[in-house]
Structures are given as C-alpha cells and as structure tokens.
Scaffold this active site. Sequence first.
Site, PDB file in Angstrom:
ATOM      1  N   ASP A 125      15.343  -0.597  -0.065  1.00 46.02           N
ATOM      2  CA  ASP A 125      16.221  -0.834   1.082  1.00 46.02           C
ATOM      3  C   ASP A 125      17.237  -1.901   0.668  1.00 46.02           C
ATOM      4  O   ASP A 125      18.218  -1.598   0.014  1.00 46.02           O
ATOM      5  CB  ASP A 125      15.316  -1.275   2.237  1.00 46.02           C
ATOM      6  CG  ASP A 125      16.042  -1.336   3.555  1.00 46.02           C
ATOM      7  OD1 ASP A 125      16.756  -0.389   3.877  1.00 46.02           O
ATOM      8  OD2 ASP A 125      15.886  -2.345   4.273  1.00 46.02           O
ATOM      9  N   GLU A 152       8.062   2.760  -6.348  1.00 43.51           N
ATOM     10  CA  GLU A 152       8.356   2.228  -5.009  1.00 43.51           C
ATOM     11  C   GLU A 152       8.374   3.351  -3.982  1.00 43.51           C
ATOM     12  O   GLU A 152       8.756   4.476  -4.293  1.00 43.51           O
ATOM     13  CB  GLU A 152       9.725   1.536  -5.013  1.00 43.51           C
ATOM     14  CG  GLU A 152       9.663   0.075  -5.435  1.00 43.51           C
ATOM     15  CD  GLU A 152       9.102  -0.832  -4.344  1.00 43.51           C
ATOM     16  OE1 GLU A 152       8.562  -0.323  -3.324  1.00 43.51           O
ATOM     17  OE2 GLU A 152       9.180  -2.052  -4.516  1.00 43.51           O
ATOM     18  N   ASP A 153       7.971   3.030  -2.752  1.00 44.22           N
ATOM     19  CA  ASP A 153       8.087   4.018  -1.673  1.00 44.22           C
ATOM     20  C   ASP A 153       9.536   4.109  -1.191  1.00 44.22           C
ATOM     21  O   ASP A 153      10.080   5.190  -1.034  1.00 44.22           O
ATOM     22  CB  ASP A 153       7.111   3.699  -0.520  1.00 44.22           C
ATOM     23  CG  ASP A 153       7.187   2.255  -0.034  1.00 44.22           C
ATOM     24  OD1 ASP A 153       7.987   1.456  -0.568  1.00 44.22           O
ATOM     25  OD2 ASP A 153       6.435   1.914   0.904  1.00 44.22           O
ATOM     26  N   ASP A 199       4.856   3.122   6.573  1.00 38.42           N
ATOM     27  CA  ASP A 199       4.178   2.789   7.821  1.00 38.42           C
ATOM     28  C   ASP A 199       5.116   2.220   8.871  1.00 38.42           C
ATOM     29  O   ASP A 199       6.199   1.715   8.578  1.00 38.42           O
ATOM     30  CB  ASP A 199       3.092   1.741   7.553  1.00 38.42           C
ATOM     31  CG  ASP A 199       3.693   0.362   7.240  1.00 38.42           C
ATOM     32  OD1 ASP A 199       4.464   0.259   6.265  1.00 38.42           O
ATOM     33  OD2 ASP A 199       3.416  -0.594   7.989  1.00 38.42           O
ATOM     34  N   LYS A 252       0.806  -1.186   0.000  1.00 42.26           N
ATOM     35  CA  LYS A 252       0.000   0.000   0.000  1.00 42.26           C
ATOM     36  C   LYS A 252       0.858   1.263   0.000  1.00 42.26           C
ATOM     37  O   LYS A 252       0.426   2.319  -0.416  1.00 42.26           O
ATOM     38  CB  LYS A 252      -0.885   0.020   1.271  1.00 42.26           C
ATOM     39  CG  LYS A 252      -1.572  -1.296   1.564  1.00 42.26           C
ATOM     40  CD  LYS A 252      -2.402  -1.161   2.836  1.00 42.26           C
ATOM     41  CE  LYS A 252      -2.713  -2.433   3.516  1.00 42.26           C
ATOM     42  NZ  LYS A 252      -1.732  -3.473   3.710  1.00 42.26           N
ATOM     43  N   PHE A 283      14.998   4.218  10.296  1.00 44.66           N
ATOM     44  CA  PHE A 283      13.640   3.823   9.933  1.00 44.66           C
ATOM     45  C   PHE A 283      12.789   5.078   9.766  1.00 44.66           C
ATOM     46  O   PHE A 283      12.807   5.963  10.616  1.00 44.66           O
ATOM     47  CB  PHE A 283      13.047   2.916  11.015  1.00 44.66           C
ATOM     48  CG  PHE A 283      11.765   2.282  10.592  1.00 44.66           C
ATOM     49  CD1 PHE A 283      11.769   1.130   9.820  1.00 44.66           C
ATOM     50  CD2 PHE A 283      10.544   2.845  10.943  1.00 44.66           C
ATOM     51  CE1 PHE A 283      10.579   0.559   9.407  1.00 44.66           C
ATOM     52  CE2 PHE A 283       9.352   2.276  10.529  1.00 44.66           C
ATOM     53  CZ  PHE A 283       9.374   1.129   9.756  1.00 44.66           C
ATOM     54  N   VAL A 284      12.060   5.150   8.667  1.00 46.89           N
ATOM     55  CA  VAL A 284      11.270   6.354   8.400  1.00 46.89           C
ATOM     56  C   VAL A 284       9.794   6.025   8.210  1.00 46.89           C
ATOM     57  O   VAL A 284       9.433   4.909   7.822  1.00 46.89           O
ATOM     58  CB  VAL A 284      11.797   7.105   7.149  1.00 46.89           C
ATOM     59  CG1 VAL A 284      13.190   7.656   7.399  1.00 46.89           C
ATOM     60  CG2 VAL A 284      11.780   6.220   5.915  1.00 46.89           C
TER      61      VAL A 284
HETATM   62  P1  IMP Z   1      13.506  -4.186   0.477  1.00 49.02           P
HETATM   63  O1  IMP Z   1      12.987  -5.417  -0.179  1.00 49.02           O
HETATM   64  O2  IMP Z   1      14.456  -4.511   1.604  1.00 49.02           O
HETATM   65  O3  IMP Z   1      14.099  -3.177  -0.478  1.00 49.02           O
HETATM   66  O4  IMP Z   1      12.288  -3.572   1.262  1.00 49.02           O
HETATM   67  C1  IMP Z   1      11.519  -2.573   0.824  1.00 49.02           C
HETATM   68  C2  IMP Z   1      10.211  -2.548   1.584  1.00 49.02           C
HETATM   69  O5  IMP Z   1      10.408  -2.597   3.013  1.00 49.02           O
HETATM   70  C3  IMP Z   1       9.514  -1.237   1.314  1.00 49.02           C
HETATM   71  O6  IMP Z   1       8.650  -1.329   0.206  1.00 49.02           O
HETATM   72  C4  IMP Z   1       8.794  -0.964   2.623  1.00 49.02           C
HETATM   73  O7  IMP Z   1       7.511  -1.560   2.607  1.00 49.02           O
HETATM   74  C5  IMP Z   1       9.622  -1.638   3.696  1.00 49.02           C
HETATM   75  N1  IMP Z   1      10.519  -0.667   4.375  1.00 49.02           N
HETATM   76  C6  IMP Z   1      11.870  -0.637   4.281  1.00 49.02           C
HETATM   77  N2  IMP Z   1      12.388   0.363   5.022  1.00 49.02           N
HETATM   78  C7  IMP Z   1      11.338   1.000   5.597  1.00 49.02           C
HETATM   79  C8  IMP Z   1      11.232   2.163   6.482  1.00 49.02           C
HETATM   80  O8  IMP Z   1      12.219   2.827   6.888  1.00 49.02           O
HETATM   81  N3  IMP Z   1       9.977   2.508   6.858  1.00 49.02           N
HETATM   82  C9  IMP Z   1       8.858   1.838   6.451  1.00 49.02           C
HETATM   83  N4  IMP Z   1       8.917   0.766   5.618  1.00 49.02           N
HETATM   84  C10 IMP Z   1      10.141   0.340   5.203  1.00 49.02           C
HETATM   85 MG    MG Z   2       5.662  -1.544   4.241  1.00 48.76          MG
END
Ligand code: IMP
Ligand code: MG
Length: 180
Positions: A105, A101-102, A161, A45, A154-155
């Site tokens: 990471d 993407e939001d 969220d 979401k 963490f944001v």
């Molecule tokens: P990745 O697969 O490790 O790149 O994870 C990305 C997903 O983790 C994002 O789409 C977010 O849903 C969640 N996420 C990663 N870091 C944060 C953060 O700092 N705050 C909130 N959600 C996060």
């Molecule tokens: Mg999330």
Amino acid sequence: MSAPLPEGIERVLFTEEQIARRINEVGAEISARYPKGIKLIAVLKGSVFFLTALAHAIETPVKVDFLAISSFSNQPKAPGLVRIQKDLDHPIEGEDVLLIEDIIDSGFTARYLLQTLAGRGPNSIAICTLLDRTSRRIVQLPIAFRCFEIPDHFVIGFGLDYKQLYRNLGCIAVMNPDKA
Ligand code: IMP
Ligand code: MG
C-alpha cells in the site's frame, strides 16, 4: 468450499479461479528466474495464504521462513514505523530470497523489511506481492513479481483481514467497513 461472503462486501474483485490462475503464472515466472531454487519469506499472518499457494506453483526447490511485525504505518503519528515481533528462524546469508507480501500500500512495511533483510547478506532479495495498490504508494520500491494491481479500495480475503476476520475467504473482495 470456502467461507460465505460477509455483510459489507461491495463486490468480488478476483474470484478463487482467477487468483489460482494468476498465481500459477507468477509461480512459473519465479521458477524460470530461480532455477536453483528460492527461499520464500512471508510476513505473518496475511501473506501466509499467498505463500502457500505460490509455493505449490513453483517447480524449483523452495524453502520457507516467516517473520511477524507490528506495523503502525496507518497511524498519522508514526507513519512507517515497523518493528519485528518474531524474527526468521534461519539466516539468509548467501541465499536467494523472495519477500512475499499480501498487499503493498504505502510501501513502508515492505521497504523496512527489504532494507532489514538486505542487511543480512542474502545473495539476492526481491519482492513478490499478491496485490499492489500503487495509487497509495508513499515510498517507491522495486516489485519484481506482482499478481494484481488493485484500485483504491479496502479489500479482504485470501489472507487479507478486516479486524482479523475474513482471511479464509477464497476470493478477494472490496469491503465497505461502514456496512460491516
Ligand atoms: P503498507 O506499509 O502501507 O504498504 O501496508 C501494508 C500492510 O497493510 C499490509 O501488509 C496489510 O496488512 C495492511 N493492508 C493495507 N491495505 C489493506 C487492505 O485493503 N486490506 C487489508 N489489509 C490491508
Ligand atoms: Mg493486516
């Protein structure tokens, strides 16, 4: 008006105004790169908030579609395991697609989605992310458009969220989950 800052907020990283200005810039870049139009695909979401603002900032024709995933990328036992829970409503064959993407990471989620969608025969596919935390990247992937690079904290806010809360904050803030 947007929601008041919750307990556990350490500092505001980007204000509502800074976010709006940067999204306008990136929207202009996207309009220039895709003069015939673009399909924006957001992952439910968190990315929906960014997609909505970005779509307003793009001046060429825009289509949108959504998918939902379950991600286990933070779990040591199954790093990078991602599954599609709700697929796109329409095919993307022959289309120019931007995966919205939001935050990126580790990169596991975006890489999985990029590979999966690339297999469906789009004319082109690229990534556009609101936030990029390159310091925690595990898998490398090309990012065509990025609004902000952020430090290793963490944001929350603007779609992001903590336990499903705070997505409706207008700003992006650093959160200390221990104090929440
Ligand atoms: P990745 O697969 O490790 O790149 O994870 C990305 C997903 O983790 C994002 O789409 C977010 O849903 C969640 N996420 C990663 N870091 C944060 C953060 O700092 N705050 C909130 N959600 C996060
Ligand atoms: Mg999330």
